[in-house]
Design a protein around this motif. Sequence first.
Motif, PDB file in Angstrom:
ATOM      1  N   THR A  73       1.209  -0.834  -0.058  1.00  0.00           N
ATOM      2  CA  THR A  73       0.191  -0.411   0.357  1.00  0.00           C
ATOM      3  C   THR A  73       1.299   1.272  -0.205  1.00  0.00           C
ATOM      4  OG1 THR A  73      -1.941  -1.258   0.988  1.00  0.00           O
ATOM      5  CG2 THR A  73      -1.813   1.254   1.225  1.00  0.00           C
ATOM      6  N   GLU A  74       0.342   2.154  -1.146  1.00  0.00           N
ATOM      7  CA  GLU A  74       1.552   3.602  -0.548  1.00  0.00           C
ATOM      8  C   GLU A  74       0.296   4.618  -0.891  1.00  0.00           C
ATOM      9  OE1 GLU A  74       4.397   5.542  -3.914  1.00  0.00           O
ATOM     10  OE2 GLU A  74       4.644   3.454  -3.220  1.00  0.00           O
ATOM     11  N   VAL A  75       1.059   5.184  -0.456  1.00  0.00           N
ATOM     12  CA  VAL A  75      -0.134   6.585   0.053  1.00  0.00           C
ATOM     13  C   VAL A  75       0.813   7.865  -0.203  1.00  0.00           C
ATOM     14  CG1 VAL A  75      -1.044   8.230   1.796  1.00  0.00           C
ATOM     15  CG2 VAL A  75      -1.145   5.629   2.118  1.00  0.00           C
ATOM     16  N   ASN A  76       0.866   8.138  -1.757  1.00  0.00           N
ATOM     17  CA  ASN A  76       1.454   9.622  -1.499  1.00  0.00           C
ATOM     18  C   ASN A  76       0.638  10.707  -1.205  1.00  0.00           C
ATOM     19  OD1 ASN A  76       3.644   8.701  -3.141  1.00  0.00           O
ATOM     20  ND2 ASN A  76       2.378   7.783  -3.956  1.00  0.00           N
ATOM     21  N   PHE A  77       1.332  12.111  -0.554  1.00  0.00           N
ATOM     22  CA  PHE A  77       0.418  13.162  -0.251  1.00  0.00           C
ATOM     23  C   PHE A  77       0.733  14.466  -1.674  1.00  0.00           C
ATOM     24  CE2 PHE A  77       0.936  17.882   0.832  1.00  0.00           C
ATOM     25  CZ  PHE A  77      -0.495  18.120   1.441  1.00  0.00           C
ATOM     26  N   ASN A  78      -0.274  14.691  -2.555  1.00  0.00           N
ATOM     27  CA  ASN A  78      -0.380  15.547  -3.772  1.00  0.00           C
ATOM     28  C   ASN A  78      -0.278  16.871  -3.274  1.00  0.00           C
ATOM     29  OD1 ASN A  78      -1.265  16.677  -6.367  1.00  0.00           O
ATOM     30  ND2 ASN A  78      -1.312  15.217  -7.187  1.00  0.00           N
ATOM     31  N   ALA A  79       0.857  18.102  -2.814  1.00  0.00           N
ATOM     32  CA  ALA A  79      -0.076  18.985  -2.308  1.00  0.00           C
ATOM     33  C   ALA A  79      -0.500  19.814  -3.106  1.00  0.00           C
ATOM     34  CB  ALA A  79       1.676  19.630  -2.226  1.00  0.00           C
ATOM     35  N   LYS A  80      -0.565  19.656  -4.455  1.00  0.00           N
ATOM     36  CA  LYS A  80      -0.691  20.793  -5.625  1.00  0.00           C
ATOM     37  C   LYS A  80      -2.354  20.869  -5.401  1.00  0.00           C
ATOM     38  CE  LYS A  80      -0.799  21.084 -10.556  1.00  0.00           C
ATOM     39  NZ  LYS A  80      -0.857  20.885 -11.910  1.00  0.00           N
ATOM     40  N   ASP A  81      -2.414  19.018  -5.684  1.00  0.00           N
ATOM     41  CA  ASP A  81      -3.791  19.066  -6.223  1.00  0.00           C
ATOM     42  C   ASP A  81      -4.860  18.466  -4.099  1.00  0.00           C
ATOM     43  OD1 ASP A  81      -4.006  18.651  -8.974  1.00  0.00           O
ATOM     44  OD2 ASP A  81      -3.951  16.584  -8.767  1.00  0.00           O
ATOM     45  N   LYS A  82      -3.723  18.609  -3.359  1.00  0.00           N
ATOM     46  CA  LYS A  82      -4.674  19.121  -2.128  1.00  0.00           C
ATOM     47  C   LYS A  82      -5.323  17.436  -1.502  1.00  0.00           C
ATOM     48  CE  LYS A  82      -4.879  23.423  -1.190  1.00  0.00           C
ATOM     49  NZ  LYS A  82      -5.013  24.713  -0.832  1.00  0.00           N
ATOM     50  N   THR A  83      -4.585  16.112  -2.206  1.00  0.00           N
ATOM     51  CA  THR A  83      -4.808  15.152  -1.922  1.00  0.00           C
ATOM     52  C   THR A  83      -4.027  13.818  -1.848  1.00  0.00           C
ATOM     53  OG1 THR A  83      -4.658  14.341  -4.389  1.00  0.00           O
ATOM     54  CG2 THR A  83      -6.261  15.464  -4.327  1.00  0.00           C
ATOM     55  N   LEU A  84      -4.638  12.830  -0.883  1.00  0.00           N
ATOM     56  CA  LEU A  84      -3.914  11.619  -0.561  1.00  0.00           C
ATOM     57  C   LEU A  84      -4.311  10.551  -1.850  1.00  0.00           C
ATOM     58  CD1 LEU A  84      -3.760  10.659   2.710  1.00  0.00           C
ATOM     59  CD2 LEU A  84      -2.028  11.749   1.862  1.00  0.00           C
ATOM     60  N   GLU A 110      -9.559  13.115  -0.981  1.00  0.00           N
ATOM     61  CA  GLU A 110      -9.645  14.730  -1.533  1.00  0.00           C
ATOM     62  C   GLU A 110      -9.648  15.917   0.141  1.00  0.00           C
ATOM     63  OE1 GLU A 110     -12.324  14.220  -5.076  1.00  0.00           O
ATOM     64  OE2 GLU A 110     -13.082  14.735  -3.135  1.00  0.00           O
ATOM     65  N   LYS A 111      -9.168  17.159  -0.210  1.00  0.00           N
ATOM     66  CA  LYS A 111      -9.188  18.333   0.890  1.00  0.00           C
ATOM     67  C   LYS A 111      -8.567  18.044   2.160  1.00  0.00           C
ATOM     68  CE  LYS A 111     -14.049  19.357  -0.472  1.00  0.00           C
ATOM     69  NZ  LYS A 111     -15.512  19.078  -0.312  1.00  0.00           N
ATOM     70  N   ILE A 112      -6.613  17.451   1.256  1.00  0.00           N
ATOM     71  CA  ILE A 112      -5.979  17.729   2.730  1.00  0.00           C
ATOM     72  C   ILE A 112      -5.147  18.572   2.214  1.00  0.00           C
ATOM     73  CG2 ILE A 112      -4.490  15.954   3.758  1.00  0.00           C
ATOM     74  CD1 ILE A 112      -7.166  14.909   4.191  1.00  0.00           C
ATOM     75  N   ALA A 113      -5.224  19.772   3.317  1.00  0.00           N
ATOM     76  CA  ALA A 113      -4.162  21.340   2.373  1.00  0.00           C
ATOM     77  C   ALA A 113      -3.079  20.557   3.336  1.00  0.00           C
ATOM     78  CB  ALA A 113      -5.485  22.079   3.545  1.00  0.00           C
ATOM     79  N   ALA A 114      -2.518  20.326   4.523  1.00  0.00           N
ATOM     80  CA  ALA A 114      -1.609  19.952   4.680  1.00  0.00           C
ATOM     81  C   ALA A 114      -1.131  18.789   5.187  1.00  0.00           C
ATOM     82  CB  ALA A 114      -0.890  21.097   5.439  1.00  0.00           C
ATOM     83  N   ILE A 115      -0.024  17.683   5.892  1.00  0.00           N
ATOM     84  CA  ILE A 115      -0.112  16.603   6.715  1.00  0.00           C
ATOM     85  C   ILE A 115       1.510  17.108   7.401  1.00  0.00           C
ATOM     86  CG2 ILE A 115       1.561  15.067   4.876  1.00  0.00           C
ATOM     87  CD1 ILE A 115      -2.093  14.250   6.107  1.00  0.00           C
ATOM     88  N   LYS A 116       1.191  16.505   8.633  1.00  0.00           N
ATOM     89  CA  LYS A 116       1.810  15.947   9.484  1.00  0.00           C
ATOM     90  C   LYS A 116       1.976  15.108   9.921  1.00  0.00           C
ATOM     91  CE  LYS A 116       1.154  20.537  11.784  1.00  0.00           C
ATOM     92  NZ  LYS A 116       0.608  21.813  11.913  1.00  0.00           N
ATOM     93  N   SER A 117       1.003  13.648   9.935  1.00  0.00           N
ATOM     94  CA  SER A 117       1.037  12.463  10.070  1.00  0.00           C
ATOM     95  C   SER A 117      -0.050  11.759   9.215  1.00  0.00           C
ATOM     96  CB  SER A 117       1.119  12.167  11.679  1.00  0.00           C
ATOM     97  OG  SER A 117      -0.444  12.500  11.703  1.00  0.00           O
ATOM     98  N   VAL A 118       0.489  11.009   8.753  1.00  0.00           N
ATOM     99  CA  VAL A 118      -0.289   9.819   7.668  1.00  0.00           C
ATOM    100  C   VAL A 118      -1.148   7.943   9.263  1.00  0.00           C
ATOM    101  CG1 VAL A 118      -1.552   8.109   5.759  1.00  0.00           C
ATOM    102  CG2 VAL A 118       0.022  10.970   6.513  1.00  0.00           C
ATOM    103  N   GLU A 119      -2.001   8.377   9.050  1.00  0.00           N
ATOM    104  CA  GLU A 119      -2.255   6.612   9.782  1.00  0.00           C
ATOM    105  C   GLU A 119      -2.626   5.852   9.150  1.00  0.00           C
ATOM    106  OE1 GLU A 119      -4.499   4.486  13.271  1.00  0.00           O
ATOM    107  OE2 GLU A 119      -3.552   6.759  13.668  1.00  0.00           O
ATOM    108  N   VAL A 120      -2.182   4.849   9.075  1.00  0.00           N
ATOM    109  CA  VAL A 120      -2.557   3.141   8.431  1.00  0.00           C
ATOM    110  C   VAL A 120      -2.572   2.233   8.866  1.00  0.00           C
ATOM    111  CG1 VAL A 120      -2.317   1.623   5.845  1.00  0.00           C
ATOM    112  CG2 VAL A 120      -0.545   4.258   6.263  1.00  0.00           C
TER     113      VAL A 120
END
Length: 168
Positions: free
Chosen positions: A31-42, A118-128
Amino acid sequence: MSRLKYIFLLLCCTFFSVKAGIKHPLHVSTTEVNFNAKDKTLEVSCRIFSDDFEAILAKLYKQKTDLSSPNMKTTMDELVKKYLLSHLQLKANGKAVTLNYIGFEIDHEATNIYLEVEKIAAIKSVEVNDTILYDMFDDQMSIVHVVKGNVRKSTKILYPEKKFIANF
């Protein structure tokens, strides 16, 4: 050799063994989770051996499964979505988020599944929280990658463990 390189080597050997017609010895998904800062998505992608995935879908939902059949695409989409949304949960910055199912595709002996938050403006942590194929194998291993920009945090989760937290 680092642990992740070793795991990657094992995964490659496993995939080539399946290609050669040998039953794969490992039960593994990625499983891969990528933060896309431009689109504000995971952007989330999962890779699961197709034979294992079809087997668990048939077992749980009591119906014929064929992920590669164009005639069954709509039915398979429903089952894949139902399964993934019940076996993969994410939290962003400590808050549960809604995964939107995009679709799946077959890539040789594996199935790639795509989801998005959707609608993830910034990311400090991700829990999977990943329990993919745990209801099928008690030796299941999940390789999880969380990527933010140039920073990649990875781990392996062995059954019965299911959680990984990546802090940035």
